[in-house]
Write a protein that holds these residues in place. Structure first.
Motif, short mmCIF file in Angstrom:
data_model
loop_
_atom_site.label_atom_id
_atom_site.label_comp_id
_atom_site.label_asym_id
_atom_site.label_seq_id
_atom_site.Cartn_x
_atom_site.Cartn_y
_atom_site.Cartn_z
N ARG A 145 131.66 43.29 49.91
CA ARG A 145 131.82 43.28 51.36
C ARG A 145 130.58 42.77 52.08
O ARG A 145 130.68 42.29 53.20
CB ARG A 145 132.16 44.68 51.86
N HIS A 146 129.41 42.88 51.47
CA HIS A 146 128.18 42.46 52.13
C HIS A 146 127.87 41.00 51.81
O HIS A 146 128.12 40.53 50.70
CB HIS A 146 127.00 43.33 51.66
N LEU A 147 127.32 40.29 52.80
CA LEU A 147 126.73 38.97 52.54
C LEU A 147 125.34 39.22 51.98
O LEU A 147 124.45 39.71 52.67
CB LEU A 147 126.67 38.15 53.83
N ASP A 148 125.17 38.89 50.73
CA ASP A 148 123.97 39.32 50.01
C ASP A 148 123.51 38.20 49.09
O ASP A 148 124.31 37.64 48.32
CB ASP A 148 124.29 40.59 49.21
N GLY A 149 122.23 37.86 49.17
CA GLY A 149 121.71 36.76 48.37
C GLY A 149 121.85 36.97 46.88
O GLY A 149 122.19 36.05 46.14
N ALA A 150 121.61 38.20 46.42
CA ALA A 150 121.70 38.47 44.98
C ALA A 150 123.14 38.35 44.49
O ALA A 150 123.40 37.78 43.42
CB ALA A 150 121.14 39.85 44.67
N SER A 151 124.07 38.88 45.26
CA SER A 151 125.49 38.76 44.88
C SER A 151 125.93 37.30 44.91
O SER A 151 126.67 36.85 44.02
CB SER A 151 126.36 39.59 45.82
N ALA A 152 125.48 36.56 45.92
CA ALA A 152 125.83 35.14 46.00
C ALA A 152 125.28 34.38 44.80
O ALA A 152 125.96 33.51 44.24
CB ALA A 152 125.30 34.55 47.30
N ALA A 153 124.06 34.70 44.40
CA ALA A 153 123.46 34.02 43.24
C ALA A 153 124.24 34.35 41.97
O ALA A 153 124.43 33.48 41.10
CB ALA A 153 122.00 34.44 43.10
N TRP A 154 124.70 35.59 41.84
CA TRP A 154 125.49 35.96 40.66
C TRP A 154 126.81 35.20 40.63
O TRP A 154 127.23 34.69 39.59
CB TRP A 154 125.74 37.47 40.67
N ALA B 69 141.64 33.88 35.29
CA ALA B 69 141.85 34.95 36.27
C ALA B 69 140.53 35.36 36.93
O ALA B 69 140.50 35.70 38.11
CB ALA B 69 142.50 36.16 35.60
N VAL B 70 139.45 35.33 36.16
CA VAL B 70 138.14 35.66 36.72
C VAL B 70 137.70 34.58 37.71
O VAL B 70 137.22 34.88 38.81
CB VAL B 70 137.10 35.83 35.59
N ALA B 71 137.87 33.33 37.31
CA ALA B 71 137.50 32.23 38.22
C ALA B 71 138.30 32.30 39.51
O ALA B 71 137.75 32.14 40.61
CB ALA B 71 137.73 30.89 37.52
N ALA B 72 139.60 32.56 39.41
CA ALA B 72 140.44 32.63 40.61
C ALA B 72 140.01 33.77 41.52
O ALA B 72 140.12 33.67 42.75
CB ALA B 72 141.90 32.80 40.20
N ALA B 73 139.52 34.86 40.95
CA ALA B 73 139.08 36.00 41.76
C ALA B 73 137.74 35.73 42.44
O ALA B 73 137.49 36.21 43.55
CB ALA B 73 138.98 37.25 40.89
N GLY C 111 132.73 31.31 48.44
CA GLY C 111 132.73 30.73 49.78
C GLY C 111 132.43 31.75 50.85
O GLY C 111 131.74 31.46 51.84
N HIS C 112 132.92 32.97 50.66
CA HIS C 112 132.71 34.03 51.65
C HIS C 112 131.23 34.36 51.83
O HIS C 112 130.82 34.79 52.92
CB HIS C 112 133.47 35.29 51.21
N GLN C 113 130.43 34.13 50.81
CA GLN C 113 129.00 34.42 50.92
C GLN C 113 128.26 33.40 51.80
O GLN C 113 127.11 33.61 52.17
CB GLN C 113 128.36 34.47 49.53
N ARG C 114 128.91 32.28 52.10
CA ARG C 114 128.39 31.29 53.06
C ARG C 114 127.00 30.77 52.68
O ARG C 114 126.11 30.66 53.52
CB ARG C 114 128.38 31.87 54.47
N GLN C 115 126.84 30.45 51.42
CA GLN C 115 125.60 29.85 50.94
C GLN C 115 125.84 28.34 50.79
O GLN C 115 126.73 27.92 50.05
CB GLN C 115 125.19 30.45 49.60
N LEU D 47 139.94 26.31 47.46
CA LEU D 47 140.15 25.95 48.87
C LEU D 47 140.03 27.18 49.76
O LEU D 47 139.54 27.08 50.90
CB LEU D 47 141.52 25.30 49.04
N GLU D 48 140.45 28.33 49.27
CA GLU D 48 140.25 29.55 50.05
C GLU D 48 138.76 29.83 50.22
O GLU D 48 138.31 30.26 51.29
CB GLU D 48 140.93 30.74 49.36
N GLY D 49 137.98 29.56 49.17
CA GLY D 49 136.53 29.70 49.30
C GLY D 49 135.96 28.76 50.34
O GLY D 49 135.09 29.12 51.13
N VAL D 50 136.46 27.52 50.35
CA VAL D 50 136.03 26.56 51.37
C VAL D 50 136.38 27.07 52.76
O VAL D 50 135.58 26.99 53.70
CB VAL D 50 136.68 25.18 51.11
N ALA D 51 137.57 27.63 52.90
CA ALA D 51 138.01 28.13 54.21
C ALA D 51 137.13 29.27 54.69
O ALA D 51 136.80 29.37 55.87
CB ALA D 51 139.46 28.58 54.12
#
Length: 433
Positions: A82-91, A110-114, A120-124, A148-152
């Motif tokens: 739920r958080h925008l977080d640099g460490a999570s985005a890097a992972w 299935a992992v890639a799709a999740a 994209g949500h992390q906005r990096q 594409l959902e990540g892009v959105a």
């Protein structure tokens, strides 16, 4: 404590979780340790409560634990992250950076799709090439849709020009769902008409074409005021009159010409409907050089119209990069360059003065590969040029004038009578807000 949680199916479980949710302090470590040890299952109701209380390090810990499971639940990452977080985005980036090639190794689809939407949500901004690779790869549709959902989700941070190209290609593709979503995303971008209008010229799935029509209808075009040189007494060349009429038909909004040589501008009521002052108006100078008209007359024209409308000014036509690129193509078609032993094509322009003019002409020469030649329109100068002109030449004039009339056999038609330049100008003007 985790050991006190009633099991699934117990009547007390819901009320127990509600009390847990409202506890002022919740020690996440105890619950994470219980999940990691297998004492607790990652049940949806429990995760719904815990996810609200996880800080960024805890959410990353949950993701790492999830990734190690033999059959990871695809719903868990979206619930936990739920958080925008640099460490999570890097992972996330680390998991997906190899692109679709990782599917043949250790990354389950299935992992890639999740994870793709969450990347994209992390906005990096550095995630854009990764999402682009997944989006454009010949892989399963559900994976491309996840990308594409990540892009959105991170739409506002991606490189705008690259984003338009990728989404436009998707909109014209064979996957109707991807194409429709791409149209919707293009409609969310600033200046959406610039990307949406050209799509109307491409072959689209009927459902996508219908959606495109709805999106364009929701972005009505503003009235356009095209400022042109005009002829003595305010006369307007036929090419420009035809251009304005075609633009008005395509845009569904008023388009008027204002000649610099006219005694008075068009009446505001010809362009603006409703209350004056509240209407938007776009002023487009169809002028090719940064001469006195651009530097002195245009500011006065803008001040006049700003009294009647919310005015948006567009740079003069000669400064548009796409126009300069089209000039380069047109010049290239005139003949070979001097690297092959032939004369460099000439661009015949009205004389200019001052340092700004010199810088502009030098830039134009560099971008088009031509040599700019100042060409006075007096009968004496044109007669001399008619006898001495030996290199291929292009007249830097939009509509027919004395130069193109007298040297028609040597310089050809004016720019608006050349299909490439005419179509480009029409398309650019149609796509304006």
């Amino acid at each position: 404590m985790p050991a006190d949680l009633p099991p699934m199916g117990c009547a007390d479980r819901w009320s127990w979780l509600q009390r847990l949710r409202h506890q002022p302090e919740l020690v996440a470590e105890d619950w994470l340790a219980a999940l990691e040890a297998g004492v607790l299952g990652a049940d949806q109701d429990l995760l719904a409560v815990l996810a609200e209380r996880l800080d960024p390090p805890a959410q990353l810990r949950m993701l790492r634990w999830w990734r190690q499971q033999a059959k990871p639940d695809p719903a868990l990452p979206a619930q936990v992250l739920r958080h925008l977080d640099g460490a999570s985005a890097a992972w996330l980036l680390e998991q997906l950076a190899a692109g679709p090639a990782a599917l043949a190794a250790e990354l389950p689809p299935a992992v890639a799709a999740a994870l793709l939407p969450l990347l994209g949500h992390q906005r990096q901004r550095q995630a854009w090439p990764v999402l682009q690779a997944w989006l454009q790869a010949p892989i399963a549709r559900h994976l491309r849709r996840s990308a594409l959902e990540g892009v959105a989700r991170g739409l506002s941070v991606w490189p705008r020009a690259q984003l338009r190209v990728v989404l436009s290609a998707l909109a014209a593709g064979l996957d109707t769902q991807l194409a429709a979503t791409a149209v919707d995303l293009l409609a969310r971008l600033p200046g959406a008409r610039r990307a949406l209008v050209p799509l109307g010229l491409r072959q689209l799935d009927p459902q996508v074409a219908e959606r495109l029509g709805r999106r364009l209808a929701a972005i009505p075009a503003r009235p356009l005021l095209l400022v042109v040189h005009g002829r003595m007494g305010g006369g307007l060349p036929a090419e420009l009159v035809a251009l304005a009429a075609e633009l008005e038909r395509r845009r569904g909004a008023p388009v008027r010409l204002q000649a610099l040589s006219a005694l008075a501008p068009p009446a505001p009521q010809e362009l603006l409907l409703g209350d004056l002052g509240d209407q938007p108006l776009t002023l487009v100078p169809l002028l090719l050089l940064p001469g006195g008209h651009v530097r002195h007359d245009l500011p006065a024209i803008a001040r006049h119209w700003a009294g009647f409308a919310r005015l948006q000014r567009i740079p003069f036509l000669g400064a548009w990069p796409r126009w300069q690129a089209a000039l380069a193509v047109e010049l290239a078609g005139l003949g070979p360059r001097d690297s092959q032993g032939f004369a460099v094509p000439l661009l015949l322009h009205h004389p200019l003065e001052g340092p700004l003019a010199g810088r502009y002409l030098a830039t134009l020469e560099r971008r088009t590969g031509c040599r700019c030649l100042a060409t006075p329109y007096s009968a004496e100068h044109l007669a001399e040029l008619q006898l001495s002109l030996s290199a291929p030449a292009l007249p830097l004039v939009l509509a027919a004038n004395r130069l193109t009339d007298q040297l028609a056999d040597q310089v050809g038609p004016p720019l608006l009578q050349r299909p490439l330049l005419h179509q480009l100008l029409l398309a650019e003007l149609e796509a304006l807000p």
